[in-house]
Design an enzyme around this catalytic site. Structure first.
Site, PDB file in Angstrom:
ATOM      1  CG  ASP A  13      -1.956  -1.072   1.234  1.00  0.00           C
ATOM      2  OD1 ASP A  13      -2.478  -1.380   0.152  1.00  0.00           O
ATOM      3  OD2 ASP A  13      -2.240  -1.628   2.308  1.00  0.00           O
ATOM      4  NE  ARG A  93      -2.094   1.760  12.189  1.00  0.00           N
ATOM      5  CZ  ARG A  93      -1.130   0.950  11.759  1.00  0.00           C
ATOM      6  NH1 ARG A  93       0.118   1.127  12.176  1.00  0.00           N
ATOM      7  NH2 ARG A  93      -1.365  -0.013  10.911  1.00  0.00           N
ATOM      8  CG  ASP A 122      -4.941   0.692  11.224  1.00  0.00           C
ATOM      9  OD1 ASP A 122      -5.108   0.816  12.457  1.00  0.00           O
ATOM     10  OD2 ASP A 122      -4.483  -0.338  10.706  1.00  0.00           O
ATOM     11  CB  SER A 170      -2.498  -7.321   5.291  1.00  0.00           C
ATOM     12  OG  SER A 170      -2.393  -6.134   6.045  1.00  0.00           O
TER      13      SER A 170
HETATM   14  N1  ARG Z   1      -8.080  -5.186  13.548  1.00  0.00           N
HETATM   15  C1  ARG Z   1      -6.995  -4.636  14.282  1.00  0.00           C
HETATM   16  C2  ARG Z   1      -7.284  -3.231  14.688  1.00  0.00           C
HETATM   17  O1  ARG Z   1      -8.149  -2.615  14.125  1.00  0.00           O
HETATM   18  C3  ARG Z   1      -5.673  -4.794  13.560  1.00  0.00           C
HETATM   19  C4  ARG Z   1      -5.513  -3.940  12.330  1.00  0.00           C
HETATM   20  C5  ARG Z   1      -4.227  -4.247  11.617  1.00  0.00           C
HETATM   21  N2  ARG Z   1      -3.932  -3.213  10.672  1.00  0.00           N
HETATM   22  C6  ARG Z   1      -3.363  -3.426   9.511  1.00  0.00           C
HETATM   23  N3  ARG Z   1      -3.186  -2.376   8.768  1.00  0.00           N
HETATM   24  N4  ARG Z   1      -2.969  -4.595   9.085  1.00  0.00           N
HETATM   25  O2  ARG Z   1      -6.654  -2.713  15.572  1.00  0.00           O
END
Ligand code: ARG
Length: 391
Positions: A13, A93, A122, A170
């Site tokens: 990405d 984040r 995210d 991912s």
């Molecule tokens: N589902 C989890 C969360 O929202 C993990 C997200 C992982 N993010 C990623 N870009 N692979 O915190």
């Protein structure tokens, strides 16, 4: 030309984003990788990738200690889990976003870009911080161009971007946890293949003898493991290792995402599961009944806020303060037993213990049992009156 700072990981990405930003948005791209414990190899890969793609400039920011001390420490004190997932990505984040803002300000950039799609959490977490803490514009190329993963791969090939990994999943990793998504995992009807796991042994392959681990806490924060004092970040590493070898910390869940989607999520969080379980075991010894009830309520509320990108919400700060106040007595030592995926407390000690062996023992003569009689009489007074109405 306008400068844009891109939160960069070196994956598909964000690598595609570098070229998209130059080509479709006509800006100069500064790539920035914030190290929250993705692993030295990943950080080196990101640096190599940034060089190859040839953005304007690259930054690597080491935020590991800050992540441990300012974010994970709060997660431990709050026992922060969302639907059984000890918040890892969600906790990291806000820090990553803040570091990117700092670089953007220093570089005189006009905007921040990220590689999030329009489906996950995210995007909310990055943008909530950027909107609250700066006046910078936001660019989300993958979402704005509505790209699929296959389209991204085709664009990468066309632009000669050689992805330095053959990963099909991912993966998001930091010192507190590892999240694995995508490919066959997307369908909950599929079993997760053993190959997705990197930090934890399966129950079958876990150590054959039970392991004891002691954790010492000061005001809710782990300060020593197996009798050895060390910084939190090292305790976490050690906890990940010990718990992982014992098959602890695999989470496979159907998660309720912010936009309402149900999503099959797999996590490895061995250290988090161990340290949170030990922390809760100590809280049981030192907090009152009502404090424990309230702590549980605050924990759910806190985890929901952090998961749902509301790190900047004043209630999050209010809860942190209440938790800190309560944690002043959460000091002491806990021993846990780990065995093939199970985890249980063995011993707990604290100078602030509210447990009294003198009071609880059946041999006690001091506590006059007869005194309780009066309490019982009035304890259920209203219920007794109610039942009398129907007798
Ligand atoms: N589902 C989890 C969360 O929202 C993990 C997200 C992982 N993010 C990623 N870009 N692979 O915190």
């Amino acid at each position: 030309m306008d400068k844009v700072v891109l939160a960069f990981s070196g994956g598909l990405d964000t690598s595609v984003c570098v070229k998209l930003l130059e080509e479709k948005y006509d800006v100069e791209v500064i790539t920035a990788c914030v190290d929250v414990g993705q692993g030295d190899e990943e950080i080196a890969k990101a640096e190599k990738m940034a060089k190859e793609i040839g953005g304007y400039k690259h930054y690597t920011i080491d935020a590991k200690e800050e992540f441990a001390n300012e974010y994970i420490a709060r997660g431990i004190k709050a026992n922060a889990e969302y639907e059984g997932y000890p918040l890892s990505t969600a906790l990291a984040r806000p820090l990553i976003a803040q570091k990117i803002i700092d670089i953007a300000k220093k570089e005189g950039a006009t905007a921040i870009a990220h590689g999030c799609t329009g489906k996950g959490n995210d995007q909310f977490r990055f943008e909530a911080v950027i909107l609250a803490m700066s006046d910078l514009d936001i660019i989300a190329p993958i979402r704005e161009l509505n790209l699929t993963r296959t389209e991204e791969q085709a664009y990468a090939a066309e632009k000669g971007i050689k992805l330095n990994s053959d990963k099909i999943y991912s993966i998001d990793e930091n010192i507190w946890g590892r999240s694995i998504e995508g490919d066959i995992l997307e369908d909950p009807a599929n079993e997760p293949p053993e190959e997705i796991y990197a930090w934890t042994a399966s129950a079958e392959d876990a150590l054959d003898t039970p392991q004891k681990v002691s954790i010492e806490f000061e005001e809710g924060i782990p300060v020593a493991i197996n009798g050895e004092m060390m910084p939190l970040i090292d305790i976490i590493k050690e906890a990940n290792k010990i718990a992982g070898e014992n098959g602890i910390g695999r989470v496979d869940t159907i998660e309720n995402r912010m936009i309402g989607l149900k999503s099959r999520e797999t996590y490895e969080v061995p250290g988090a599961k161990l340290l949170i379980a030990a922390h809760q075991a100590l809280e049981e010894l030192v907090l009152t009944t009502d404090e424990l009830r309230f702590a549980e309520y605050m924990s759910t509320l806190y985890a929901d806020l952090v998961y749902r990108a509301l790190w900047q919400e004043p209630l999050r700060e209010d809860i942190d303060q209440a938790i800190d106040h309560m944690q002043r007595r959460v000091s002491g030592e806990v021993t846990m037993k780990l065995f093939k995926g199970s985890i249980a407390p063995l011993t707990r000690e604290s100078p602030f213990s509210l447990h009294s062996i003198e009071q609880i023992t059946f041999e006690d003569k001091e506590t006059d049992q007869r005194e309780v009689e009066g309490m019982i009489k009035y304890h259920g007074l209203q219920a007794a009156n109610y039942q009398k109405l129907n007798r």
